[in-house]
Design an enzyme around this catalytic site. Structure first.
Site, PDB file in Angstrom:
ATOM      1  N   GLY A  34       0.848  -1.185   0.000  1.00 40.43           N
ATOM      2  CA  GLY A  34       0.000   0.000   0.000  1.00 40.43           C
ATOM      3  C   GLY A  34       0.887   1.239   0.000  1.00 40.43           C
ATOM      4  O   GLY A  34       2.102   1.124  -0.164  1.00 40.43           O
ATOM      5  N   LYS A  35       0.283   2.421   0.216  1.00 34.94           N
ATOM      6  CA  LYS A  35       1.069   3.661   0.188  1.00 34.94           C
ATOM      7  C   LYS A  35       2.135   3.664   1.288  1.00 34.94           C
ATOM      8  O   LYS A  35       3.256   4.120   1.107  1.00 34.94           O
ATOM      9  CB  LYS A  35       0.136   4.880   0.378  1.00 34.94           C
ATOM     10  CG  LYS A  35      -0.456   5.419  -0.932  1.00 34.94           C
ATOM     11  CD  LYS A  35      -1.217   6.715  -0.739  1.00 34.94           C
ATOM     12  CE  LYS A  35      -2.552   6.474  -0.068  1.00 34.94           C
ATOM     13  NZ  LYS A  35      -3.456   7.656  -0.126  1.00 34.94           N
ATOM     14  N   VAL A  39       3.593  -5.933   2.665  1.00 37.60           N
ATOM     15  CA  VAL A  39       3.332  -7.203   3.342  1.00 37.60           C
ATOM     16  C   VAL A  39       4.173  -8.285   2.680  1.00 37.60           C
ATOM     17  O   VAL A  39       4.152  -8.408   1.443  1.00 37.60           O
ATOM     18  CB  VAL A  39       1.842  -7.587   3.275  1.00 37.60           C
ATOM     19  CG1 VAL A  39       1.588  -8.930   3.945  1.00 37.60           C
ATOM     20  CG2 VAL A  39       0.975  -6.503   3.920  1.00 37.60           C
ATOM     21  N   ASP A 150     -13.273  -0.552   4.673  1.00 36.38           N
ATOM     22  CA  ASP A 150     -12.565  -0.816   3.401  1.00 36.38           C
ATOM     23  C   ASP A 150     -12.787  -2.258   2.956  1.00 36.38           C
ATOM     24  O   ASP A 150     -11.858  -2.931   2.506  1.00 36.38           O
ATOM     25  CB  ASP A 150     -11.069  -0.514   3.548  1.00 36.38           C
ATOM     26  CG  ASP A 150     -10.398  -0.279   2.181  1.00 36.38           C
ATOM     27  OD1 ASP A 150      -9.152  -0.318   2.110  1.00 36.38           O
ATOM     28  OD2 ASP A 150     -11.141  -0.085   1.187  1.00 36.38           O
TER      29      ASP A 150
HETATM   30  C1  LIG Z   1      -1.050 -15.381  -0.082  1.00 31.83           C
HETATM   31  C2  LIG Z   1      -1.462 -13.908  -0.137  1.00 31.83           C
HETATM   32  C3  LIG Z   1      -1.600 -13.295  -1.349  1.00 31.83           C
HETATM   33  N1  LIG Z   1      -1.974 -12.002  -1.431  1.00 31.83           N
HETATM   34  C4  LIG Z   1      -2.212 -11.327  -0.283  1.00 31.83           C
HETATM   35  N2  LIG Z   1      -2.595 -10.028  -0.413  1.00 31.83           N
HETATM   36  C5  LIG Z   1      -2.827  -9.110   0.563  1.00 31.83           C
HETATM   37  C6  LIG Z   1      -4.053  -8.457   0.575  1.00 31.83           C
HETATM   38  C7  LIG Z   1      -4.299  -7.461   1.498  1.00 31.83           C
HETATM   39  C8  LIG Z   1      -3.339  -7.076   2.404  1.00 31.83           C
HETATM   40  C9  LIG Z   1      -3.622  -5.918   3.304  1.00 31.83           C
HETATM   41  C10 LIG Z   1      -3.419  -6.156   4.734  1.00 31.83           C
HETATM   42  N3  LIG Z   1      -3.336  -6.189   5.864  1.00 31.83           N
HETATM   43  C11 LIG Z   1      -2.134  -7.750   2.426  1.00 31.83           C
HETATM   44  C12 LIG Z   1      -1.876  -8.782   1.501  1.00 31.83           C
HETATM   45  N4  LIG Z   1      -2.092 -11.868   0.948  1.00 31.83           N
HETATM   46  C13 LIG Z   1      -1.731 -13.173   1.039  1.00 31.83           C
HETATM   47  N5  LIG Z   1      -1.638 -13.772   2.249  1.00 31.83           N
HETATM   48  C14 LIG Z   1      -1.760 -13.141   3.471  1.00 31.83           C
HETATM   49  C15 LIG Z   1      -1.782 -11.765   3.830  1.00 31.83           C
HETATM   50  C16 LIG Z   1      -1.908 -11.750   5.209  1.00 31.83           C
HETATM   51  C17 LIG Z   1      -1.966 -10.605   6.150  1.00 31.83           C
HETATM   52  C18 LIG Z   1      -3.021  -9.595   6.002  1.00 31.83           C
HETATM   53  C19 LIG Z   1      -1.568  -9.265   5.747  1.00 31.83           C
HETATM   54  N6  LIG Z   1      -1.963 -13.019   5.613  1.00 31.83           N
HETATM   55  N7  LIG Z   1      -1.866 -13.857   4.585  1.00 31.83           N
END
Ligand SMILES: Cc1cnc(Nc2ccc(CC#N)cc2)nc1Nc1cc(C2CC2)[nH]n1
Length: 321
Positions: A34-35, A39, A150
């Site tokens: 994000g901004k 992650v 959101d």
């Molecule tokens: C496989 C995977 C693939 N894509 C995302 N995308 C994503 C979407 C929203 C946010 C926004 C937030 N927060 C962070 C990542 N998260 C994944 N696994 C996660 C992601 C997480 C925790 C939430 C971060 N656990 N498992």
């Protein structure tokens, strides 16, 4: 503790200052960005277990935003008893960041399956099961006077994509307590999913999340985003003018009950919109039995987990968009 715009200022999680990298190894490419946050997947060095590490910058546009992150942590703490909200394991702090170690949902964003070609797209039966889980998670938040603000396919993850697993609601970066303030009037959220009251600077409430769930259901069933325009302004106009169709070709093979469910949520007047608990009683969701989620989660709406009431009751600052 609460501040005047519904942000939680008190949390219980111990914030670790030993190096995150002493205990975790980062693996693979970024999961999300994000901004002010990124992650990444990581592995606990002592157990080999997978987690997601969310790195949040404390200083944004020259301002100290540490309390925004404390708000997100405190809401994740409050929601730890809901099986449908991503679990927060621990928190680290460095000079520039707070690092949230969160449950890893291997199935990724439901967004990817909403747009999948017919073969891999959700069936109506899939959507019924997933929407029921989302509603149980959101009902839990609303019982605890928290609004997500959101809700969209990018913030609903799957524990597993094939076979289809369970959902986890993520990203409480915009979330607020609604009982502690007279009115929240901030422009928040993602254009395609924001409710009309947000665009008109009217009070935000739990009904604001229910509108987003209506849009989410429409997208999961059809792969089409009902209010999406060629640009943000056009999308906002479609929402405020309620420019939405339930055409035969877009809803081919989808039951009338599903359309009736969506119509109970995409109502301009927030007071007339169905609440999460009412949605769970809608005949569309009753059409396929599932394990009652309430058996799994205690309701903490009246308990020591109750966040403190605010010290002052100033009017909210009207935030520019
Ligand atoms: C496989 C995977 C693939 N894509 C995302 N995308 C994503 C979407 C929203 C946010 C926004 C937030 N927060 C962070 C990542 N998260 C994944 N696994 C996660 C992601 C997480 C925790 C939430 C971060 N656990 N498992």
């Amino acid at each position: 503790m609460m501040n005047r715009n519904g942000m939680v200022t008190h949390m219980q999680t111990r914030i670790r200052t030993d190096p995150f990298s002493s205990n975790y190894t980062l693996v693979g490419k970024e999961l999300g960005r994000g901004k002010f946050a990124v992650v990444k997947k990581c592995v606990d060095k002592s157990t080999g277990k997978e987690y997601a590490a969310k790195f949040l910058r404390k200083r944004r546009k020259g301002e100290d935003c540490r309390m925004d992150i404390i708000n997100e942590i405190a809401i994740l703490e409050m929601a730890k008893f809901s099986p449908h909200v991503v679990d927060l394991r621990e928190v680290y702090e460095t000079n520039s960041e707070l690092i949230l170690v969160l449950e890893y949902a291997a199935g990724g964003e439901i967004f990817n399956q909403c747009l999948a070609d017919h073969g891999d797209a959700f069936t109506e039966k899939d959507v019924i099961r997933l929407i029921r889980q989302i509603l149980n998670g959101v009902a839990y938040l609303h019982r605890n006077n928290v609004v997500h603000l959101d809700l969209k396919p990018q913030n609903i993850l799957l524990t597993n994509s094939n076979p289809l697993g369970d959902i986890r609601i993520v990203d409480f970066g915009l979330s607020r307590r609604v009982d502690a303030v007279k009115e929240i009037r901030e422009i928040l959220g993602t254009p395609e999913y924001v409710a009309p009251e947000i665009l008109n600077y009217e009070p935000i409430s739990t009904a604001t999340d229910m509108w987003s769930i209506g849009v989410l259901t429409y997208v999961m069933l059809t792969g089409e985003s009902p209010f999406l325009g060629d640009n943000k302004q056009e999308t906002f106009l479609n929402i405020s003018q309620m420019n939405i169709q339930y055409s035969q070709d877009v809803f081919e093979g989808i039951t009338d009950l599903a359309i009736d469910f969506i119509k109970a949520l995409l109502i301009k007047n927030p007071r007339k919109r169905a609440k999460a608990e009412q949605c769970l009683q809608h005949p569309w969701l009753a059409s396929c039995p599932d394990i009652p989620d309430l058996l799994k989660e205690p309701d903490l709406s009246q308990s020591e987990h109750e966040l403190d009431t605010p010290q002052d009751d100033d009017e909210l600052v009207l935030m520019a968009s």
